[in-house]
Design a protein around this motif. Structure first.
Motif, short mmCIF file in Angstrom:
data_model
loop_
_atom_site.label_atom_id
_atom_site.label_comp_id
_atom_site.label_asym_id
_atom_site.label_seq_id
_atom_site.Cartn_x
_atom_site.Cartn_y
_atom_site.Cartn_z
N GLY A 1 0.95 -1.39 0.05
CA GLY A 1 0.02 -0.15 0.04
C GLY A 1 0.95 1.26 0.10
O GLY A 1 0.32 2.37 0.00
N GLY A 2 2.16 1.19 0.02
CA GLY A 2 3.23 2.02 0.35
C GLY A 2 3.24 2.83 -1.27
O GLY A 2 2.84 2.29 -2.51
N TRP A 3 3.89 4.09 -1.32
CA TRP A 3 3.72 4.84 -2.54
C TRP A 3 5.17 5.32 -2.93
O TRP A 3 6.06 5.57 -1.97
N LEU A 4 5.67 5.17 -4.11
CA LEU A 4 7.00 5.85 -4.63
C LEU A 4 6.38 6.95 -5.31
O LEU A 4 5.59 6.99 -6.31
N LEU A 5 7.29 8.17 -4.95
CA LEU A 5 6.97 9.39 -5.77
C LEU A 5 8.48 9.95 -6.46
O LEU A 5 9.30 10.11 -5.32
N LEU A 6 8.28 10.13 -7.63
CA LEU A 6 9.60 10.82 -8.07
C LEU A 6 9.24 12.05 -8.94
O LEU A 6 8.44 12.20 -9.65
N GLU A 7 10.28 12.97 -8.99
CA GLU A 7 10.48 13.96 -9.58
C GLU A 7 11.22 13.98 -10.86
O GLU A 7 12.05 12.95 -11.05
N HIS A 8 10.93 14.22 -12.07
CA HIS A 8 11.39 14.06 -13.44
C HIS A 8 11.30 15.21 -14.29
O HIS A 8 10.74 16.49 -13.99
N GLY A 9 11.99 15.16 -15.45
CA GLY A 9 12.13 16.05 -16.34
C GLY A 9 10.92 16.54 -16.97
O GLY A 9 9.81 15.80 -16.99
N TYR A 10 10.60 17.67 -17.64
CA TYR A 10 9.27 18.32 -17.99
C TYR A 10 8.48 17.44 -19.06
O TYR A 10 7.28 17.52 -19.42
N ASN A 11 9.13 16.57 -19.86
CA ASN A 11 8.96 15.76 -20.89
C ASN A 11 9.13 14.33 -20.81
O ASN A 11 8.97 13.50 -21.81
N GLN A 12 9.15 13.93 -19.52
CA GLN A 12 9.42 12.40 -19.05
C GLN A 12 8.30 11.95 -18.34
O GLN A 12 8.29 10.78 -18.27
N GLY A 13 7.07 12.41 -18.38
CA GLY A 13 6.07 12.03 -17.57
C GLY A 13 5.38 10.75 -17.92
O GLY A 13 5.34 9.77 -17.24
N ASP A 14 5.19 10.60 -19.50
CA ASP A 14 4.87 9.50 -19.85
C ASP A 14 5.65 8.10 -19.73
O ASP A 14 5.17 7.14 -19.39
N ARG A 15 7.07 8.58 -20.11
CA ARG A 15 7.90 7.42 -19.78
C ARG A 15 8.04 7.06 -18.45
O ARG A 15 8.08 5.66 -18.12
N VAL A 16 7.84 7.75 -17.30
CA VAL A 16 8.19 7.47 -16.12
C VAL A 16 6.88 6.74 -15.65
O VAL A 16 7.08 5.81 -14.78
N VAL A 17 5.87 7.19 -15.90
CA VAL A 17 4.49 6.51 -15.62
C VAL A 17 4.76 5.00 -16.30
O VAL A 17 4.42 4.17 -15.53
N GLY A 18 5.18 5.07 -17.31
CA GLY A 18 5.29 3.73 -18.10
C GLY A 18 6.36 2.73 -17.38
O GLY A 18 6.05 1.57 -17.19
N ILE A 19 7.24 3.30 -16.88
CA ILE A 19 8.48 2.65 -16.16
C ILE A 19 7.74 2.01 -14.66
O ILE A 19 8.06 0.93 -14.16
N LEU A 20 6.98 3.04 -13.91
CA LEU A 20 6.21 2.69 -12.82
C LEU A 20 5.28 1.55 -12.97
O LEU A 20 5.42 0.44 -12.37
N ARG A 21 4.65 1.56 -14.11
CA ARG A 21 3.74 0.49 -14.58
C ARG A 21 4.41 -0.90 -14.81
O ARG A 21 4.09 -1.87 -14.16
N ALA A 22 5.32 -0.73 -15.56
CA ALA A 22 6.20 -1.93 -16.00
C ALA A 22 6.83 -2.58 -14.72
O ALA A 22 7.21 -3.81 -14.56
#
Ligand code: GLN
Length: 296
Positions: A248-269
């Motif tokens: 139930g815990g959360w991981l939160l990451l900051e990233h570059g302005y154009n990396q949102g889709d890729r980071v969400v993809g990495i989290l899902r994977a």
């Protein structure tokens, strides 16, 4: 007798004393071709040299600045003209409610990162353990620890110099609920699980031309760059975080302005659920997070 009254202006000129207003005008004129924030830079540097705040400068523009202080100011101005970040010249930067010590061993905290703090505060509701990976000045860990003195915070960094700065910042602000650990991401952590893991890791592409511009030229490269696509560290953190998260815990990451889709993809994977990206005040996707729900 021929005594001429000496006016304040004559006295000032004869002593070569410069006023706050004149020094600010002189510095702003020089900085304007070098910095997007010329006037603000000049004010912050002069206030620092005078050991006053910026409001004092507006209140007392005619005040004379003694020659020693003026020389010190011009010395800092020279370094600023060469590109040195204001925060490294004054050795401090405001972040959240804290005035943080900053050195060239640490990244300079950015206002965008306050979104990570706000989001982490929501995820920490009713929870008690937090891990901040790559803490730098301690900005994120200390902001959260100061808001939630009831939680246990662990802050890591690969750089012992950065950890020393974070520890000094904690001392300065009397924040006692943070433990520090020199660690390459998770490598030196004892076996333990956390309710929330946060990180503002390096996320710039190795060949990004922005690295040759502005403040980042003076910041530690290890805090900025993460492989050819900028996502190497984010992939590493997302892949290993489940071993260190409570169910139930959360991981939160900051990233570059154009990396949102890729980071969400990495989290899902990596198996995270409810993965999503939030925009910063400029409207750029800036923070992504996901929940660890084993067996779901
Ligand atoms: N966590 C620190 C900050 O957000 C350092 C980040 C970094 O060095 N990449 O300021």
């Amino acid at each position: 007798m021929n005594i001429r009254p000496i006016s304040w202006l004559h006295w000032r000129m004869s002593k070569r004393v410069t006023s706050v207003r004149d020094l600010l005008a002189e510095a702003t004129a020089q900085l304007v071709t070098h910095s997007e924030s010329a006037r603000a830079d000049a004010e912050i540097l002069l206030a620092h040299c005078l050991r006053k705040n910026r409001v004092w400068l507006f209140t007392w523009p005619d005040n004379p600045v003694d020659p020693g202080t003026a020389a010190n100011f011009r010395h800092l101005l020279e370094k600023r003209l060469q590109g040195m970040p204001v925060a490294y010249l004054t050795g401090q930067r405001e972040f959240w409610t804290l005035n943080l010590k900053v050195t060239p061993d640490t990244l300079i905290p950015r206002p965008e990162t306050e979104l990570l703090v706000e989001t982490a505060l929501e995820k920490l509701r009713g929870k008690h353990t937090l891990l901040d990976l790559g803490t730098g000045t301690g900005a994120i860990a200390l902001a959260l620890a100061s808001e939630r003195p009831d939680i246990q915070v662990t802050a890591t960094d690969i750089s012992p110099q950065a950890l020393a700065v974070a520890q000094e910042n904690a001392r300065q602000h009397g924040i006692g609920n943070v433990q520090y650990l020199q660690s390459d991401w998770f490598s030196a952590l004892p076996t333990q699980r956390f309710d929330v893991i946060v990180s503002n890791p390096p996320y710039i592409e190795a060949q990004d031309p922005h690295l040759q511009q502005g403040d980042v030229r003076f910041e530690p490269l290890t805090a900025l760059v993460s492989g050819a696509d900028g996502l190497e560290d984010i992939r590493h953190i997302a892949l290993h975080a489940p071993q260190w998260l409570e169910a139930g815990g959360w991981l939160l990451l900051e990233h570059g302005y154009n990396q949102g889709d890729r980071v969400v993809g990495i989290l899902r994977a990596a198996g995270f659920r409810h993965a999503c990206c939030l925009p910063d005040l400029a409207g750029n996707g800036r923070i992504s997070f996901g929940q660890y729900l084993p067996g779901d």
